[in-house]
Design an enzyme around this catalytic site. Structure first.
Site, PDB file in Angstrom:
ATOM      1  N   LYS A 103    -135.367 -46.053 -53.612  1.00  0.00           N
ATOM      2  CA  LYS A 103    -136.361 -45.265 -54.337  1.00  0.00           C
ATOM      3  C   LYS A 103    -135.618 -44.264 -55.225  1.00  0.00           C
ATOM      4  CE  LYS A 103    -140.128 -45.629 -50.999  1.00  0.00           C
ATOM      5  NZ  LYS A 103    -141.067 -44.895 -50.128  1.00  0.00           N
ATOM      6  N   HIS A 154    -135.793 -34.385 -53.987  1.00  0.00           N
ATOM      7  CA  HIS A 154    -134.462 -34.571 -53.412  1.00  0.00           C
ATOM      8  C   HIS A 154    -133.443 -33.666 -54.102  1.00  0.00           C
ATOM      9  CE1 HIS A 154    -136.090 -38.695 -52.177  1.00  0.00           C
ATOM     10  NE2 HIS A 154    -135.933 -37.985 -51.073  1.00  0.00           N
ATOM     11  N   HIS A 201    -135.465 -38.321 -56.692  1.00  0.00           N
ATOM     12  CA  HIS A 201    -136.424 -37.575 -57.503  1.00  0.00           C
ATOM     13  C   HIS A 201    -136.223 -36.064 -57.398  1.00  0.00           C
ATOM     14  CE1 HIS A 201    -138.676 -36.499 -53.930  1.00  0.00           C
ATOM     15  NE2 HIS A 201    -138.772 -37.779 -53.589  1.00  0.00           N
TER      16      HIS A 201
END
Length: 596
Positions: A157, A163, A160
């Site tokens: 994933k 994070h 983003h």
């Protein structure tokens, strides 16, 4: 102000050159030269008013404005019965000036003290010269083991904005703990387990490319994940296949684990490159997949402690009486969940490291999850359950590329570097002097991202502002880098060596010097105080104020062209400011720029 101080001293005839510095619990003159001055103040104040010396020490603080002196006493904080303004006036009347304190002034309920800034500089600069990059730190933590878990992206994933905040704040927390004398272990607990990895493996069979996997594993696995998710929406059989695949992983099937291991290992290599670019490193890369033994033992303990209840074939922990809802720890198909693996991970970590404390740097969206985890650990009877803390944070809005496309952190970093490079090229003369302009642009761009993040209170949401972020004016990352590079240029241009034995009396009675010296001296206290809140904005605010004081001093206290003794004294002051600013920047994960 110095003339006023001298007149007051002569009038009262109280100036004494020899004063003993007392020891006060909680103060640390050994690592913090300003504490010696506060201790001397607190000792004399304790003879003038009936208040414990430790309380007086703690009540001494920085005034809100530099024209109000260098240390202030707020009388109302002492909770005395008499009128605070009357007490303040009485203190000033009776206070005996000395070699540490040159002037005391009452301002309503406050007493403002003006310090002997030359005496302060003598001990301060000597301390900075002997400690350099260790300046500002202490040993309060006595090298006790502390774990900081942060960043923790999910494989396949996008890395983003959430994070990124966890990464920036987590690394800052680790740095502050280290500066306060703790033995820290930084841990990246990857989201690398669960049904979604069964889905990813199924997807790779359909859409995977070896070449693209090796070239950029995170982006390629994300593309695969998006495609197979679309298939799963249209065909429930895809979900069944994914569940079956993950069950094989949990059962230890070698073929299934081999594919998953490859995805994980390639992703970690790529993550390390991204983290290195951010000037951040981890001691341990862990993950949900690594805690099978701890998780199984935790489940067994939950059974033995009679904390589990069956519900529709699943196993739950009922936390409703603690207002924490129902917590599912095992699905009806026998597979585990995130919370189950978190319990096992905490158990294993305490067994392996015997930590004094463990911090989870996780978004506020996960507040309930962490409260459930901590309550379950407590109900399991672990004494160390009180040694775990959730440091939460708000969300970032608007962190897409300026074209509005989906965001990978790497795309943001590339765009930031290119935008900063464009700004730099506008000054052709300076640009021509930079050896690695793209590398510098990358560093300043990353500083812009980090300072914009660190300038917001942890718990507050904020919007990513491209325009403001790149400004060299105001409280931004580029401004801090410029301030540091400007200090470095003074040393280069003068071609003088710092002389630690210089006569600092040559700094004279300049208020700009007194203010800058006192601001430099406040750094150790800021480092200690930030342990209470773990707010990066405390260090950002300090670094900005220090940079402003440097700028003010440079307006009148130049080095080039000054007489040798004066130039050497000023150079030592600016060098001490550079070391302090650089240390503060490193706490914020910035690489201080020497040229720009």
């Amino acid at each position: 102000m110095a003339a006023e101080a001298a007149a007051a001293a002569a009038e009262k005839a109280k100036l004494s050159s020899v004063v003993e510095v007392p020891q006060i619990e909680g103060s640390d003159p050994e690592t913090d030269p300003l504490d010696a001055f506060k201790n001397v103040l607190a000792a004399q104040l304790s003879t003038l008013i009936d208040v414990d010396i430790k309380i007086l020490y703690e009540a001494l603080e920085a005034p809100r404005a530099s024209e109000n002196g260098h240390i202030a006493l707020s009388v109302p904080r002492l909770r005395l019965k008499d009128n605070p303004s009357a007490i303040a006036a009485d203190i000033v009347e009776k206070f005996q000036l000395n070699d540490y304190v040159q002037l005391a002034k009452a301002d309503g309920p406050f007493v403002n003290f003006f310090l002997n800034h030359i005496k302060l500089a003598q001990s301060l600069f000597k301390k900075i010269y002997s400690t350099k990059e260790r300046w500002g730190g202490n040993n309060l933590g006595q090298q006790k083991k502390v774990i900081v878990e942060f960043s923790s992206p999910n494989i396949a994933k996008p890395f983003h904005a959430g994070h990124l905040r966890s990464t920036i704040i987590g690394s800052f927390v680790r740095n502050i703990l280290q500066a306060n004398g703790y033995d820290t272990l930084s841990m990246n607990y990857l989201g690398d387990w669960g049904k979604q990895y069964g889905l990813l493996a199924v997807g790779f069979e359909c859409y995977g490319s070896e070449e693209k996997l090796v070239e950029d594993p995170i982006k390629h696995l994300f593309d695969v994940y998006v495609k197979i998710n679309q298939d799963a929406k249209e065909n429930e059989a895809v979900h069944d296949k994914a569940r079956a695949y993950f069950k094989k992983m949990e059962d230890g099937d070698e073929a299934a684990l081999k594919i998953w291991t490859r995805f994980r290992d390639l992703s970690i290599v790529k993550y390390k490159d991204i983290y290195a670019r951010l000037n951040i490193a981890f001691d341990v890369y862990s993950g949900e997949s690594q805690v099978t033994d701890g998780m199984n033992r935790a489940l067994k303990m939950l059974h033995e402690k009679k904390l589990l209840t069956e519900s529709d074939g699943a196993l739950i922990v009922d936390l409703t009486k603690y207002k924490l809802g129902i917590c599912v720890v095992q699905k009806k198909d026998g597979t585990t969940l995130y919370i189950t693996r978190d319990i096992g991970a905490a158990l294993e970590r305490y067994e392996k490291y015997g930590f004094e404390h463990m911090y989870y740097i996780v978004a506020s969206q996960q507040d309930l999850h962490l409260k459930q985890l901590f309550k379950i650990l407590e109900l399991m009877g672990f004494d160390w359950a009180k040694k775990v803390t959730h440091l939460n944070f708000g969300m970032v809005g608007g962190m897409s590329t300026r074209k509005g496309t989906v965001v990978f952190l790497e795309d943001i970093l590339e765009e930031t570097r290119n935008a900063m490079h464009d700004v730099m090229k506008k000054n052709e003369h300076k640009y021509a002097q930079i050896e690695e302009p793209l590398e510098v642009a990358d560093n300043i761009g990353i500083s812009a991202i980090m300072i914009q993040d660190a300038s917001a209170r942890r718990i507050k949401n904020y919007d990513f502002d491209w325009k403001r972020m790149f400004s060299f004016e105001g409280d931004t990352g580029p401004y801090l880098q410029y301030a540091h590079a400007r200090l470095c240029s003074i040393e280069r241009r003068t071609e003088m060596e710092v002389n630690p034995n210089v006569d600092l009396c040559q700094l004279g009675d300049s208020r700009a010097a007194a203010d800058l010296i006192t601001m430099i001296a406040r750094y150790p206290q800021i480092v200690r105080e930030t342990m209470r809140t773990f707010e990066p904005v405390n260090i950002v605010g300090y670094a900005m104020k220090l940079s402003h004081h440097v700028s003010q001093a440079l307006e009148s206290m130049y080095v080039m062209g000054a007489e040798k003794d004066i130039a050497e004294a000023r150079l030592f002051m600016y060098w001490s400011a550079r070391i302090t600013l650089g240390n503060a920047m490193r706490l914020l994960n910035l690489k201080p720029q020497e040229r720009m």
